[in-house]
Design an enzyme around this catalytic site. Structure first.
Site, PDB file in Angstrom:
ATOM      1  N   SER A  69      12.579   4.066   2.314  1.00  0.00           N
ATOM      2  CA  SER A  69      13.928   3.539   2.113  1.00  0.00           C
ATOM      3  C   SER A  69      14.696   4.322   1.055  1.00  0.00           C
ATOM      4  CB  SER A  69      13.870   2.087   1.641  1.00  0.00           C
ATOM      5  OG  SER A  69      13.078   1.317   2.485  1.00  0.00           O
ATOM      6  N   HIS A  90      14.679   6.542   8.866  1.00  0.00           N
ATOM      7  CA  HIS A  90      14.792   5.285   8.126  1.00  0.00           C
ATOM      8  C   HIS A  90      15.380   4.187   9.011  1.00  0.00           C
ATOM      9  CE1 HIS A  90      16.827   2.923   4.656  1.00  0.00           C
ATOM     10  NE2 HIS A  90      15.671   2.394   5.000  1.00  0.00           N
ATOM     11  N   GLU A 102      18.824   6.019  10.151  1.00  0.00           N
ATOM     12  CA  GLU A 102      19.297   7.116   9.298  1.00  0.00           C
ATOM     13  C   GLU A 102      18.258   8.220   9.371  1.00  0.00           C
ATOM     14  OE1 GLU A 102      21.681   5.134   5.481  1.00  0.00           O
ATOM     15  OE2 GLU A 102      19.578   5.599   5.272  1.00  0.00           O
ATOM     16  N   ASN A 140      21.508   1.982   1.952  1.00  0.00           N
ATOM     17  CA  ASN A 140      20.878   1.322   0.796  1.00  0.00           C
ATOM     18  C   ASN A 140      21.544   1.736  -0.509  1.00  0.00           C
ATOM     19  OD1 ASN A 140      19.069   0.012   2.406  1.00  0.00           O
ATOM     20  ND2 ASN A 140      17.283   1.196   1.781  1.00  0.00           N
TER      21      ASN A 140
HETATM   22  N1  LIG Z   1      10.741  -4.038   4.919  1.00  0.00           N
HETATM   23  C1  LIG Z   1      11.910  -3.462   5.102  1.00  0.00           C
HETATM   24  O1  LIG Z   1      12.934  -4.116   5.169  1.00  0.00           O
HETATM   25  C2  LIG Z   1      12.008  -1.971   5.273  1.00  0.00           C
HETATM   26  C3  LIG Z   1      13.169  -1.425   5.849  1.00  0.00           C
HETATM   27  C4  LIG Z   1      13.256  -0.038   6.004  1.00  0.00           C
HETATM   28  C5  LIG Z   1      12.238   0.766   5.563  1.00  0.00           C
HETATM   29  N2  LIG Z   1      11.133   0.211   4.990  1.00  0.00           N
HETATM   30  C6  LIG Z   1      10.096   1.104   4.518  1.00  0.00           C
HETATM   31  O2  LIG Z   1       8.939   0.947   5.317  1.00  0.00           O
HETATM   32  C7  LIG Z   1       7.779   1.170   4.516  1.00  0.00           C
HETATM   33  C8  LIG Z   1       6.887  -0.045   4.587  1.00  0.00           C
HETATM   34  O3  LIG Z   1       7.571  -1.184   4.127  1.00  0.00           O
HETATM   35  P1  LIG Z   1       7.167  -2.650   4.596  1.00  0.00           P
HETATM   36  O4  LIG Z   1       8.167  -3.586   4.090  1.00  0.00           O
HETATM   37  O5  LIG Z   1       6.859  -2.623   6.057  1.00  0.00           O
HETATM   38  O6  LIG Z   1       5.844  -2.814   3.758  1.00  0.00           O
HETATM   39  P2  LIG Z   1       4.621  -3.776   4.027  1.00  0.00           P
HETATM   40  O7  LIG Z   1       4.040  -4.018   2.692  1.00  0.00           O
HETATM   41  O8  LIG Z   1       5.026  -4.945   4.854  1.00  0.00           O
HETATM   42  O9  LIG Z   1       3.655  -2.880   4.918  1.00  0.00           O
HETATM   43  C9  LIG Z   1       3.075  -1.701   4.444  1.00  0.00           C
HETATM   44  C10 LIG Z   1       1.787  -1.455   5.222  1.00  0.00           C
HETATM   45  O10 LIG Z   1       1.225  -0.228   4.749  1.00  0.00           O
HETATM   46  C11 LIG Z   1      -0.194  -0.377   4.828  1.00  0.00           C
HETATM   47  N3  LIG Z   1      -0.804   0.632   3.966  1.00  0.00           N
HETATM   48  C12 LIG Z   1      -0.771   0.691   2.618  1.00  0.00           C
HETATM   49  N4  LIG Z   1      -1.444   1.792   2.188  1.00  0.00           N
HETATM   50  C13 LIG Z   1      -1.904   2.425   3.301  1.00  0.00           C
HETATM   51  C14 LIG Z   1      -2.664   3.610   3.521  1.00  0.00           C
HETATM   52  N5  LIG Z   1      -3.083   4.342   2.498  1.00  0.00           N
HETATM   53  N6  LIG Z   1      -2.956   3.957   4.789  1.00  0.00           N
HETATM   54  C15 LIG Z   1      -2.508   3.209   5.833  1.00  0.00           C
HETATM   55  N7  LIG Z   1      -1.777   2.078   5.686  1.00  0.00           N
HETATM   56  C16 LIG Z   1      -1.484   1.699   4.431  1.00  0.00           C
HETATM   57  C17 LIG Z   1      -0.426  -1.801   4.354  1.00  0.00           C
HETATM   58  O11 LIG Z   1      -1.681  -2.253   4.779  1.00  0.00           O
HETATM   59  C18 LIG Z   1       0.729  -2.544   5.042  1.00  0.00           C
HETATM   60  O12 LIG Z   1       0.350  -3.010   6.311  1.00  0.00           O
HETATM   61  C19 LIG Z   1       8.285   1.476   3.107  1.00  0.00           C
HETATM   62  O13 LIG Z   1       8.393   2.861   2.941  1.00  0.00           O
HETATM   63  C20 LIG Z   1       9.653   0.829   3.103  1.00  0.00           C
HETATM   64  O14 LIG Z   1      10.512   1.428   2.158  1.00  0.00           O
HETATM   65  C21 LIG Z   1      10.979  -1.142   4.855  1.00  0.00           C
END
Ligand SMILES: NC(=O)c1ccc[n+]([C@@H]2O[C@H](COP(=O)([O-])OP(=O)(O)OC[C@H]3O[C@@H](n4cnc5c(N)ncnc54)[C@H](O)[C@@H]3O)[C@@H](O)[C@H]2O)c1
Length: 374
Positions: A69, A90, A102, A140
């Protein structure tokens, strides 16, 4: 409720789509894929480890994308021997609803990778825009001020329900606090805790994170999510004001020395403070060449944050309001709000140029500005 229950797709179509997905916990299964979209915790160290591994296992020419993000695509790509194949893809939450993608170009991202990522977005029927690598990218980055000002108004004494209601009246499907609860307070909270910038005595997000109030995902965030007694099976918990949160806000306001002026905060003030810093930062994004054109800024928040379409986006809104009036309001809040000293209230060079040139089109104003410097 599922898409089948909402009658958006048939059961047959849902089964067909699920059958196209296979899971794996082995990197070896990635050796022949055309594109990887990494989506692990927002932690640079973890992302770097994963990209180094992807570089080892993925075939030459595979696109290595990150759903980060706000982390730097250049830094993520730097651990690979092929930064030209690395790009940000993104998505916006919830990804099955929000149409924005994005695509973030790093300094070394090749035109081939950019083209492939744009085609990828088209295939997914996303509204896809190409943006430059900067903190928070576009949507963002600019919407951060919407959230910051919402919190500032709460610290000045406006209730979170009032701010949320005003945002809905402006045209948003939900207010900033409800949105934080939907996206998850833990996302930013964990990141600030990891990088050592968290301060629960001064930052309500950090305090809520410390108190395990992550939002809708665990039933408590800015609101408490309560299932009404006797609610039918499958009913959604409903948001209710939280006494803990309103008391915590008062304590943090006292810690920060912010005076209560809640009674003075009008609906118009909420509109101005939520939208004008966003428009101002949007102008900076255009000025820095992060987007190709100013309308991309509006598209990014309409399709990434459900910014009300009827308002045309923050830059269109500012244009309708009149850039001169916007500059006047920015300067007013520079003096009268608790966040007035913050850089984002300072009118951007481009908005001031638009006023000076009497120009309605920020892209043209920018071109004129560049020409004048030559
Ligand atoms: N949640 C949102 O609204 C959103 C929106 C856009 C982008 N993102 C981006 O997506 C990414 C994940 O966010 P999220 O909210 O889904 O997080 P989350 O915490 O819900 O999920 C992250 C996942 O990553 C896994 N993980 C952690 N370390 C790992 C590793 N070493 N190998 C494999 N898997 C691993 C965890 O087990 C978990 O399932 C981030 O970069 C975030 O910035 C999130």
């Amino acid at each position: 409720m599922t898409s089948v229950a909402r009658k958006k797709i048939t059961q047959h179509e849902a089964e067909k789509r699920f059958s196209l997905i296979t899971g794996s916990v082995s990197y070896d299964d990635l050796h022949d894929v055309d594109i990887v979209v990494e989506a692990v915790f927002e932690d640079m160290n973890i992302k770097k480890k994963i990209f180094a591994k992807l570089d080892e296992v993925c075939k030459q020419g595979a696109i290595l994308a990150s759903n980060t993000s706000r982390l730097s695509i250049d830094e993520i790509g730097s651990v690979t021997k092929r930064p030209e194949d690395v790009i940000g893809c993104h998505f916006f939450s919830p990804a099955n609803v929000m149409r924005l993608l994005e695509n973030v170009r790093g300094e070394k991202t090749s035109p081939r990778t950019m083209r492939a990522a744009m085609d990828f977005g088209k295939k997914l029927k996303k509204i896809t825009i190409l943006v430059g690598n900067c903190d928070g990218f576009v949507a963002n980055r600019i919407m951060a001020f919407y959230t910051q000002e919402a919190i500032a108004m709460a610290l000045e004494g406006a209730s979170i329900e009032f701010v949320d209601k005003c945002a809905v009246k402006f045209g948003f499907a939900m207010g900033p606090f409800s949105m934080s609860d939907l996206v998850g307070i833990d996302l930013g909270g964990r990141q600030r805790e990891t990088n050592g910038t968290a301060d629960p005595s001064k930052n309500i997000g950090d305090l809520l994170y410390k108190e395990n109030r992550y939002g809708q995902k665990n039933g408590k965030g800015f609101y408490d999510y309560i299932l009404p007694e006797g609610a039918p099976k499958g009913a959604r918990p409903r948001p209710a004001p939280s006494e803990f949160v309103s008391k915590s806000i008062q304590v943090i306001a006292a810690n920060l020395g912010i005076k209560n002026r809640g009674k003075e905060i009008t609906e118009q003030e909420v509109y101005d403070r939520l939208i004008l810093p966003v428009a101002n930062e949007g102008m900076r994004v255009v000025e820095e060449g992060i987007t190709e054109k100013w309308s991309d800024v509006d598209m990014s928040v309409i399709f990434g944050y459900a910014f009300p379409k009827t308002r045309g986006g923050p830059l269109f809104y500012a244009r309708q309001m009149g850039f001169e009036k916007v500059v006047e309001r920015l300067q007013y809040f520079q003096q009268h709000s608790s966040t007035g000293q913050r850089e984002y209230w300072k009118p951007s060079t481009l908005i001031v140029e638009c006023v000076k040139q009497g120009e309605q089109d920020p892209d043209r104003a920018k071109k004129n500005m560049v020409k004048a410097k030559m």
